[in-house]
Motif scaffolding. Sequence first.
Motif, PDB file in Angstrom:
ATOM      1  N   SER A  63       0.824  -1.200   0.000  1.00  0.00           N
ATOM      2  CA  SER A  63       0.000   0.000   0.000  1.00  0.00           C
ATOM      3  C   SER A  63       0.864   1.257   0.000  1.00  0.00           C
ATOM      4  CB  SER A  63      -0.913   0.023   1.229  1.00  0.00           C
ATOM      5  OG  SER A  63      -1.804  -1.071   1.200  1.00  0.00           O
ATOM      6  N   ILE A  64       1.929   1.199   0.801  1.00  0.00           N
ATOM      7  CA  ILE A  64       2.832   2.340   0.871  1.00  0.00           C
ATOM      8  C   ILE A  64       3.530   2.548  -0.466  1.00  0.00           C
ATOM      9  CG2 ILE A  64       4.936   3.213   1.952  1.00  0.00           C
ATOM     10  CD1 ILE A  64       4.009   1.700   4.500  1.00  0.00           C
ATOM     11  N   ARG A  65       3.970   1.444  -1.092  1.00  0.00           N
ATOM     12  CA  ARG A  65       4.667   1.556  -2.373  1.00  0.00           C
ATOM     13  C   ARG A  65       3.746   2.123  -3.445  1.00  0.00           C
ATOM     14  NH1 ARG A  65       6.741  -3.505  -0.829  1.00  0.00           N
ATOM     15  NH2 ARG A  65       5.254  -4.584  -2.173  1.00  0.00           N
ATOM     16  N   GLU A  66       2.471   1.725  -3.407  1.00  0.00           N
ATOM     17  CA  GLU A  66       1.530   2.200  -4.412  1.00  0.00           C
ATOM     18  C   GLU A  66       1.313   3.709  -4.302  1.00  0.00           C
ATOM     19  OE1 GLU A  66      -2.109   0.060  -4.290  1.00  0.00           O
ATOM     20  OE2 GLU A  66      -1.128  -1.890  -4.382  1.00  0.00           O
ATOM     21  N   GLY A  67       1.554   4.263  -3.121  1.00  0.00           N
ATOM     22  CA  GLY A  67       1.344   5.687  -2.934  1.00  0.00           C
ATOM     23  C   GLY A  67       2.561   6.533  -3.258  1.00  0.00           C
ATOM     24  N   CYS A  68       3.631   5.935  -3.758  1.00  0.00           N
ATOM     25  CA  CYS A  68       4.866   6.669  -3.988  1.00  0.00           C
ATOM     26  C   CYS A  68       4.695   7.833  -4.960  1.00  0.00           C
ATOM     27  CB  CYS A  68       5.953   5.736  -4.519  1.00  0.00           C
ATOM     28  SG  CYS A  68       6.661   4.663  -3.241  1.00  0.00           S
ATOM     29  N   ALA A  69       3.842   7.696  -5.940  1.00  0.00           N
ATOM     30  CA  ALA A  69       3.709   8.744  -6.951  1.00  0.00           C
ATOM     31  C   ALA A  69       3.203  10.047  -6.357  1.00  0.00           C
ATOM     32  CB  ALA A  69       2.765   8.291  -8.068  1.00  0.00           C
ATOM     33  N   VAL A  70       2.435   9.971  -5.295  1.00  0.00           N
ATOM     34  CA  VAL A  70       1.901  11.180  -4.669  1.00  0.00           C
ATOM     35  C   VAL A  70       2.408  11.334  -3.236  1.00  0.00           C
ATOM     36  CG1 VAL A  70      -0.181  11.301  -6.056  1.00  0.00           C
ATOM     37  CG2 VAL A  70      -0.160   9.859  -4.031  1.00  0.00           C
ATOM     38  N   GLY A  71       3.520  10.670  -2.949  1.00  0.00           N
ATOM     39  CA  GLY A  71       4.077  10.708  -1.593  1.00  0.00           C
ATOM     40  C   GLY A  71       3.895   9.360  -0.938  1.00  0.00           C
ATOM     41  N   ARG A  72       4.921   8.867  -0.240  1.00  0.00           N
ATOM     42  CA  ARG A  72       4.910   7.506   0.297  1.00  0.00           C
ATOM     43  C   ARG A  72       3.792   7.270   1.295  1.00  0.00           C
ATOM     44  NH1 ARG A  72      10.726   5.238   1.670  1.00  0.00           N
ATOM     45  NH2 ARG A  72       9.605   3.331   1.243  1.00  0.00           N
ATOM     46  N   LEU A  73       3.314   8.329   1.957  1.00  0.00           N
ATOM     47  CA  LEU A  73       2.290   8.153   2.985  1.00  0.00           C
ATOM     48  C   LEU A  73       0.879   8.378   2.476  1.00  0.00           C
ATOM     49  CD1 LEU A  73       4.064  10.120   5.835  1.00  0.00           C
ATOM     50  CD2 LEU A  73       3.932   7.660   5.582  1.00  0.00           C
ATOM     51  N   SER A 113       3.145   4.969  11.548  1.00  0.00           N
ATOM     52  CA  SER A 113       3.291   5.897  12.666  1.00  0.00           C
ATOM     53  C   SER A 113       3.424   7.332  12.174  1.00  0.00           C
ATOM     54  CB  SER A 113       4.531   5.520  13.499  1.00  0.00           C
ATOM     55  OG  SER A 113       4.363   4.272  14.127  1.00  0.00           O
ATOM     56  N   VAL A 114       4.249   7.522  11.149  1.00  0.00           N
ATOM     57  CA  VAL A 114       4.432   8.863  10.587  1.00  0.00           C
ATOM     58  C   VAL A 114       3.098   9.372  10.033  1.00  0.00           C
ATOM     59  CG1 VAL A 114       5.569  10.223   8.785  1.00  0.00           C
ATOM     60  CG2 VAL A 114       6.865   8.518  10.087  1.00  0.00           C
ATOM     61  N   GLY A 115       2.358   8.494   9.372  1.00  0.00           N
ATOM     62  CA  GLY A 115       1.058   8.881   8.826  1.00  0.00           C
ATOM     63  C   GLY A 115       0.086   9.304   9.910  1.00  0.00           C
ATOM     64  N   ILE A 116       0.103   8.584  11.031  1.00  0.00           N
ATOM     65  CA  ILE A 116      -0.775   8.910  12.155  1.00  0.00           C
ATOM     66  C   ILE A 116      -0.417  10.281  12.725  1.00  0.00           C
ATOM     67  CG2 ILE A 116      -1.339   8.276  14.541  1.00  0.00           C
ATOM     68  CD1 ILE A 116      -0.989   5.320  13.609  1.00  0.00           C
ATOM     69  N   ILE A 117       0.881  10.540  12.846  1.00  0.00           N
ATOM     70  CA  ILE A 117       1.335  11.832  13.365  1.00  0.00           C
ATOM     71  C   ILE A 117       0.963  12.950  12.407  1.00  0.00           C
ATOM     72  CG2 ILE A 117       3.367  13.201  13.959  1.00  0.00           C
ATOM     73  CD1 ILE A 117       4.677  10.524  14.867  1.00  0.00           C
ATOM     74  N   GLU A 118       1.201  12.723  11.110  1.00  0.00           N
ATOM     75  CA  GLU A 118       0.910  13.763  10.115  1.00  0.00           C
ATOM     76  C   GLU A 118      -0.585  14.005   9.955  1.00  0.00           C
ATOM     77  OE1 GLU A 118       2.864  13.212   6.402  1.00  0.00           O
ATOM     78  OE2 GLU A 118       4.854  13.590   7.238  1.00  0.00           O
ATOM     79  N   ALA A 119      -1.373  12.988  10.256  1.00  0.00           N
ATOM     80  CA  ALA A 119      -2.832  13.159  10.200  1.00  0.00           C
ATOM     81  C   ALA A 119      -3.354  13.857  11.457  1.00  0.00           C
ATOM     82  CB  ALA A 119      -3.507  11.799  10.042  1.00  0.00           C
ATOM     83  N   GLN A 120      -2.417  14.240  12.346  1.00  0.00           N
ATOM     84  CA  GLN A 120      -2.742  14.974  13.576  1.00  0.00           C
ATOM     85  C   GLN A 120      -3.690  14.205  14.486  1.00  0.00           C
ATOM     86  OE1 GLN A 120      -4.104  18.825  12.098  1.00  0.00           O
ATOM     87  NE2 GLN A 120      -1.995  19.581  11.972  1.00  0.00           N
TER      88      GLN A 120
END
Length: 309
Positions: A63-73, A113-120
């Motif tokens: 899932s993370i790899r598929e999102g690379c084009a618009v950002g890994r997260l 974890s980074v996604g959770i933090i960035e999603a505030q």
Amino acid sequence: MAHTVISAHYPPLIDPTRATLAYGDGALPRLNRELNSDHLKTRQRAIMALSDILHDPEFVDASIREGCAVGRLALVKFKLIVPLSQLFDDREIIVRRNAHKAIEMLSENIYGSVGIIEAQLVPILVNNLTTEDDKIKLIILDTLHFCLMVDTTEALNVNAMSVFKKLLVHPFTETRMKAARNIMDLSIPLAGKVKAVEQSVIIPLTLLLSDDDATVRAKAAGALAMITIIKEGKYAAFSAISRLVDLVTDELSEVRLNALKALTCLSEAPEGRRALLVHVKDLEELITDPVPAVGKAAEIAVKVITWLP
């Protein structure tokens, strides 16, 4: 004469509690829609299906790899984390619990974890620790643990230290243990150590050194070892010396190790060194501890305590 009979039972390989996954790239969008359904059973089935696939690390990585084009997260953050977090306020406790569990499983992956933090979500998770069911609190504590290993800034900003401190006296053993562990995580940066002293966290942590559960004693000693690195922490924790000395012979190696680390920090202050000089012989016996890490920690403690200017 043959008759067609339609059975009321599901086929043996169909689980009615889980949503059917769409094929390939359509899986997440469909689950996203079902997570926001007005029907309770649909939301429950979507979460159960999502929980299943999140047990597979290959799925999360893909899932993370598929999102690379618009950002890994991007894909994990917007197609999983945000929709799941919207269920934290669901009226059904089973939906809230499963949503939190799914988020916790995502947090085990560093990009999650980074996604959770960035999603505030950290402020929301910390706040939910004050309102949620006790079993859900355990899940939230685990989620925050993984997030704190990435960044402690948001948690410190929303006064998570105070919230964790209140959970140190919780009747659930596991809750006390995880609260102490999270205080240790939060005390890794200097700002966290200072906050721990300001919030008077050392007092309840010292009391937990006598807890009946060894894992609680281990995490409490570990948190003290982290906080007493700074001068203010040392002088606030001198009252814990006698209890920490008792723990160096604890049956659990993690307790012995963390107690030795805390005593080493305390002995860096002249008052702490004087108090510990009478225990040097006891600490020297631990140099031959069967656990190498404990033996090394004991050796360091003895050197610091017996150091002469």
